[in-house]
Design an enzyme around this catalytic site. Structure first.
Site, PDB file in Angstrom:
ATOM      1  N   TYR A 139       1.108  -8.290   7.412  1.00 47.93           N
ATOM      2  CA  TYR A 139      -0.062  -9.154   7.399  1.00 47.93           C
ATOM      3  C   TYR A 139      -0.284  -9.626   8.831  1.00 47.93           C
ATOM      4  O   TYR A 139       0.505 -10.397   9.363  1.00 47.93           O
ATOM      5  CB  TYR A 139       0.213 -10.317   6.450  1.00 47.93           C
ATOM      6  CG  TYR A 139      -0.926 -11.282   6.190  1.00 47.93           C
ATOM      7  CD1 TYR A 139      -2.203 -11.103   6.722  1.00 47.93           C
ATOM      8  CD2 TYR A 139      -0.710 -12.391   5.379  1.00 47.93           C
ATOM      9  CE1 TYR A 139      -3.222 -11.991   6.456  1.00 47.93           C
ATOM     10  CE2 TYR A 139      -1.731 -13.295   5.100  1.00 47.93           C
ATOM     11  CZ  TYR A 139      -2.984 -13.088   5.646  1.00 47.93           C
ATOM     12  OH  TYR A 139      -3.998 -13.980   5.387  1.00 47.93           O
ATOM     13  N   LYS A 167      -2.566  -5.497   6.180  1.00 47.40           N
ATOM     14  CA  LYS A 167      -3.728  -6.343   5.914  1.00 47.40           C
ATOM     15  C   LYS A 167      -4.071  -7.001   7.235  1.00 47.40           C
ATOM     16  O   LYS A 167      -3.332  -7.829   7.746  1.00 47.40           O
ATOM     17  CB  LYS A 167      -3.421  -7.387   4.853  1.00 47.40           C
ATOM     18  CG  LYS A 167      -4.693  -8.119   4.401  1.00 47.40           C
ATOM     19  CD  LYS A 167      -4.623  -9.595   4.599  1.00 47.40           C
ATOM     20  CE  LYS A 167      -5.965 -10.234   4.255  1.00 47.40           C
ATOM     21  NZ  LYS A 167      -5.916 -11.704   4.285  1.00 47.40           N
TER      22      LYS A 167
END
Length: 312
Positions: A139, A167
């Site tokens: 992330y 992400k």
């Protein structure tokens, strides 16, 4: 259900965590929200992300969220779980809890609060991946953890099989493009998903080759993001742009708070929750302290955004 990286494409909203007036997890509202997202056609769910207020929740509350989201999803779509912690051992602990609860994949950031050297990032992700039996996603959210994950690092870890995807919420479009180009060169694209969290330029990211989107605004309008992705999949870029334009206008709800009176987090999460409460999807727009609730005037601005987007 397969849990390879190729399962994680399309629209994967970071699920908001509804709270009661007393600050407990509102499981009934959370179940209703999950149903709304699945009915909207999403291809996965991300529990305990930034939009899920994971940094504000106790471990017990986090586990309640996981059990509720995974239970409500009932295998219809895969559920990614955030293991957002300050250092590697703490991430591993949370990741194992999430895996045991039934998460199909784990999402982890770089370490934060402690100062971290770039050379320490690869060992961090390798250690987490080796401790779990489900895919690991990085992330990239430097606004929160104050470390940018370089495309070279992410691609190296992808080639090693450490990471199943990324992400990207960095807002760095040049870096994201480099990541997409490098991912394409890896060969087996099914083994590595590149997901954007940049929810107002998803059409451009899909055109560049992104595999999907993780949009906080997708809690409010999952069907809009699904229509956008479907249009892109058909090569209907004019249709995708039109849907993105509508969603970009709707995203103005995060700016409903009076300038200079609250954090950007309050504006974003509070805006999403206020919208969901106005839509009748959650019982209250309560946010975790120290965030503050929206005022009546701010709530009216959120309502106006929903009306303009045709949702109310």
């Amino acid at each position: 259900m397969s849990t390879t990286a190729s399962s994680f494409t399309g629209v994967i909203p970071p699920v908001v965590t509804p709270l009661t007036e007393q600050g407990a997890v509102d499981t009934a509202s959370l179940e209703r929200l999950v149903g709304h997202l699945i009915e909207g056609g999403v291809s996965g769910l991300f529990a305990l992300g930034s939009s899920g207020e994971t940094a504000y929740l106790t471990h017990e509350q986090q586990e309640t969220v996981l059990e509720t989201v995974i239970g409500a999803a009932a295998g219809q779509v895969p559920v990614l779980a955030g293991a957002i912690e300050t250092a590697t051992r703490r991430v591993v602990e949370r990741a194992r809890v999430a895996e045991k609860a039934g998460a199909a994949g784990i999402v982890a950031t770089a370490p934060f609060y402690t100062r971290t050297h770039a050379g320490e990032l690869a060992p961090h992700f390798r250690a987490v991946a080796s401790a779990i039996g489900v895919p690991l996603f990085a992330y990239d959210v430097p606004v929160c953890v104050h470390t940018k994950l370089a495309p070279g690092l992410l691609l190296q870890l992808a080639a090693e099989g450490v990471l199943a995807g990324v992400k990207d919420s960095s807002g760095d479009d040049v870096s994201f493009r480099k990541l997409l180009l490098g991912a394409r060169a890896l060969g087996d694209r099914g083994a590595f998903s590149v997901l954007t969290g940049h929810e107002v330029v998803v059409d451009g990211m899909l055109l560049a080759g992104a595999d999907g989107v993780v949009p906080g605004l997708g809690n409010v309008d999952p069907r809009g993001y699904v229509r956008l992705c479907e249009a892109a999949r058909r090569g209907d870029w004019a249709g995708a742009r039109a849907e993105q334009d509508r969603l970009a206008a709707l995203f103005a709800l995060v700016d409903a708070v009076e300038p200079g009176t609250a954090s950007g987090t309050t504006g974003g999460l509070g805006g999403f929750k206020t919208a969901l409460a106005l839509l009748g999807l959650i019982d209250t727009p309560v946010v975790s302290t120290p965030m503050r609730p929206h005022t009546p005037a701010e709530t009216a601005r959120v309502r106006a955004c929903l009306e303009e987007a045709g949702l109310l």
